[in-house]
Write a protein that holds these residues in place. Structure first.
Motif, PDB file in Angstrom:
ATOM      1  N   CYS A   7      44.190 -10.619-130.744  1.00 55.64           N
ATOM      2  CA  CYS A   7      45.608 -10.301-130.917  1.00 55.64           C
ATOM      3  C   CYS A   7      45.843  -9.743-132.312  1.00 55.64           C
ATOM      4  O   CYS A   7      45.569 -10.407-133.318  1.00 55.64           O
ATOM      5  CB  CYS A   7      46.445 -11.558-130.689  1.00 55.64           C
ATOM      6  N   ASP A   8      46.338  -8.521-132.355  1.00 61.05           N
ATOM      7  CA  ASP A   8      46.676  -7.880-133.628  1.00 61.05           C
ATOM      8  C   ASP A   8      47.581  -6.696-133.315  1.00 61.05           C
ATOM      9  O   ASP A   8      47.441  -6.072-132.273  1.00 61.05           O
ATOM     10  CB  ASP A   8      45.413  -7.411-134.345  1.00 61.05           C
ATOM     11  N   ASP A   9      48.499  -6.399-134.208  1.00 60.81           N
ATOM     12  CA  ASP A   9      49.395  -5.264-133.971  1.00 60.81           C
ATOM     13  C   ASP A   9      48.824  -3.947-134.486  1.00 60.81           C
ATOM     14  O   ASP A   9      49.462  -2.908-134.388  1.00 60.81           O
ATOM     15  CB  ASP A   9      50.779  -5.528-134.571  1.00 60.81           C
ATOM     16  N   GLU A  12      43.453  -0.348-134.415  1.00 56.57           N
ATOM     17  CA  GLU A  12      42.127  -0.134-135.000  1.00 56.57           C
ATOM     18  C   GLU A  12      41.386  -1.464-135.219  1.00 56.57           C
ATOM     19  O   GLU A  12      40.166  -1.535-135.088  1.00 56.57           O
ATOM     20  CB  GLU A  12      42.230   0.629-136.320  1.00 56.57           C
ATOM     21  N   MET A  13      42.142  -2.513-135.542  1.00 57.45           N
ATOM     22  CA  MET A  13      41.530  -3.832-135.750  1.00 57.45           C
ATOM     23  C   MET A  13      41.058  -4.424-134.426  1.00 57.45           C
ATOM     24  O   MET A  13      39.941  -4.945-134.335  1.00 57.45           O
ATOM     25  CB  MET A  13      42.515  -4.783-136.428  1.00 57.45           C
ATOM     26  N   THR A  14      41.901  -4.356-133.410  1.00 62.19           N
ATOM     27  CA  THR A  14      41.499  -4.916-132.125  1.00 62.19           C
ATOM     28  C   THR A  14      40.291  -4.172-131.575  1.00 62.19           C
ATOM     29  O   THR A  14      39.365  -4.777-131.046  1.00 62.19           O
ATOM     30  CB  THR A  14      42.654  -4.882-131.106  1.00 62.19           C
ATOM     31  N   SER A  15      40.294  -2.872-131.749  1.00 64.17           N
ATOM     32  CA  SER A  15      39.178  -2.061-131.275  1.00 64.17           C
ATOM     33  C   SER A  15      37.891  -2.405-132.015  1.00 64.17           C
ATOM     34  O   SER A  15      36.823  -2.514-131.402  1.00 64.17           O
ATOM     35  CB  SER A  15      39.510  -0.579-131.447  1.00 64.17           C
ATOM     36  N   PHE A  34      45.556  -8.062-127.032  1.00 63.16           N
ATOM     37  CA  PHE A  34      47.012  -8.145-127.068  1.00 63.16           C
ATOM     38  C   PHE A  34      47.513  -7.567-128.383  1.00 63.16           C
ATOM     39  O   PHE A  34      46.889  -7.766-129.427  1.00 63.16           O
ATOM     40  CB  PHE A  34      47.472  -9.605-126.949  1.00 63.16           C
ATOM     41  N   PHE A  35      48.622  -6.869-128.313  1.00 61.68           N
ATOM     42  CA  PHE A  35      49.204  -6.277-129.518  1.00 61.68           C
ATOM     43  C   PHE A  35      50.431  -7.034-130.008  1.00 61.68           C
ATOM     44  O   PHE A  35      50.978  -6.713-131.052  1.00 61.68           O
ATOM     45  CB  PHE A  35      49.529  -4.799-129.274  1.00 61.68           C
ATOM     46  N   THR A  36      50.860  -8.040-129.240  1.00 66.09           N
ATOM     47  CA  THR A  36      51.948  -8.913-129.677  1.00 66.09           C
ATOM     48  C   THR A  36      51.597 -10.355-129.310  1.00 66.09           C
ATOM     49  O   THR A  36      50.934 -10.603-128.295  1.00 66.09           O
ATOM     50  CB  THR A  36      53.297  -8.558-129.019  1.00 66.09           C
ATOM     51  N   ALA A  37      52.054 -11.273-130.142  1.00 60.98           N
ATOM     52  CA  ALA A  37      51.820 -12.689-129.867  1.00 60.98           C
ATOM     53  C   ALA A  37      52.539 -13.115-128.586  1.00 60.98           C
ATOM     54  O   ALA A  37      52.033 -13.976-127.852  1.00 60.98           O
ATOM     55  CB  ALA A  37      52.276 -13.531-131.045  1.00 60.98           C
ATOM     56  N   ASP A  38      53.680 -12.532-128.312  1.00 58.24           N
ATOM     57  CA  ASP A  38      54.429 -12.874-127.098  1.00 58.24           C
ATOM     58  C   ASP A  38      53.602 -12.612-125.839  1.00 58.24           C
ATOM     59  O   ASP A  38      53.607 -13.413-124.899  1.00 58.24           O
ATOM     60  CB  ASP A  38      55.737 -12.096-127.025  1.00 58.24           C
ATOM     61  N   TYR A  49      41.503 -19.404-122.720  1.00 56.40           N
ATOM     62  CA  TYR A  49      40.529 -18.713-123.556  1.00 56.40           C
ATOM     63  C   TYR A  49      39.643 -19.707-124.287  1.00 56.40           C
ATOM     64  O   TYR A  49      40.067 -20.813-124.615  1.00 56.40           O
ATOM     65  CB  TYR A  49      41.242 -17.808-124.563  1.00 56.40           C
ATOM     66  N   ASP A  50      38.426 -19.270-124.568  1.00 59.73           N
ATOM     67  CA  ASP A  50      37.478 -20.096-125.334  1.00 59.73           C
ATOM     68  C   ASP A  50      37.544 -19.784-126.811  1.00 59.73           C
ATOM     69  O   ASP A  50      37.186 -20.629-127.640  1.00 59.73           O
ATOM     70  CB  ASP A  50      36.048 -19.829-124.840  1.00 59.73           C
ATOM     71  N   PHE A  51      37.992 -18.581-127.159  1.00 62.18           N
ATOM     72  CA  PHE A  51      37.966 -18.131-128.541  1.00 62.18           C
ATOM     73  C   PHE A  51      39.136 -17.184-128.780  1.00 62.18           C
ATOM     74  O   PHE A  51      39.426 -16.335-127.940  1.00 62.18           O
ATOM     75  CB  PHE A  51      36.633 -17.402-128.813  1.00 62.18           C
ATOM     76  N   PHE A  52      39.784 -17.346-129.929  1.00 62.89           N
ATOM     77  CA  PHE A  52      40.899 -16.477-130.314  1.00 62.89           C
ATOM     78  C   PHE A  52      40.568 -15.767-131.618  1.00 62.89           C
ATOM     79  O   PHE A  52      40.024 -16.383-132.538  1.00 62.89           O
ATOM     80  CB  PHE A  52      42.181 -17.298-130.553  1.00 62.89           C
ATOM     81  N   TYR A  53      40.917 -14.483-131.686  1.00 64.78           N
ATOM     82  CA  TYR A  53      40.828 -13.745-132.941  1.00 64.78           C
ATOM     83  C   TYR A  53      42.203 -13.135-133.188  1.00 64.78           C
ATOM     84  O   TYR A  53      42.742 -12.422-132.352  1.00 64.78           O
ATOM     85  CB  TYR A  53      39.778 -12.637-132.880  1.00 64.78           C
ATOM     86  N   SER A  54      42.756 -13.448-134.357  1.00 71.25           N
ATOM     87  CA  SER A  54      44.062 -12.926-134.669  1.00 71.25           C
ATOM     88  C   SER A  54      44.090 -12.442-136.107  1.00 71.25           C
ATOM     89  O   SER A  54      43.465 -12.986-136.975  1.00 71.25           O
ATOM     90  CB  SER A  54      45.101 -14.030-134.491  1.00 71.25           C
TER      91      SER A  54
END
Length: 54
Positions: A7-9, A12-15, A34-38, A49-54
């Motif tokens: 999750c990041d807006d 380029e970071m998510t990619s 995801f591009f929004t926390a909502d 999920y087993d793992f989150f990256y934000s």
């Protein structure tokens, strides 16, 4: 399979994170981006999920 939520807006970071995980082992991770926390929070109603990256 490890379920990962990225999750990041900044697309380029998510990619970059997604490509890094896929380069490590393309069959090990089931990646959702995801591009929004909502939207991430909404998905938690159906997916664990087993793992989150934000």
């Amino acid at each position: 399979m490890i379920k990962v939520a990225i999750c990041d807006d900044i697309p380029e970071m998510t990619s970059a994170v997604e490509k890094t995980l896929e380069a490590y082992n393309p069959t090990l991770f089931d990646i959702s981006v995801f591009f929004t926390a909502d939207k991430l929070i909404a998905s938690l109603q159906n997916i664990q999920y087993d793992f989150f990256y934000s």
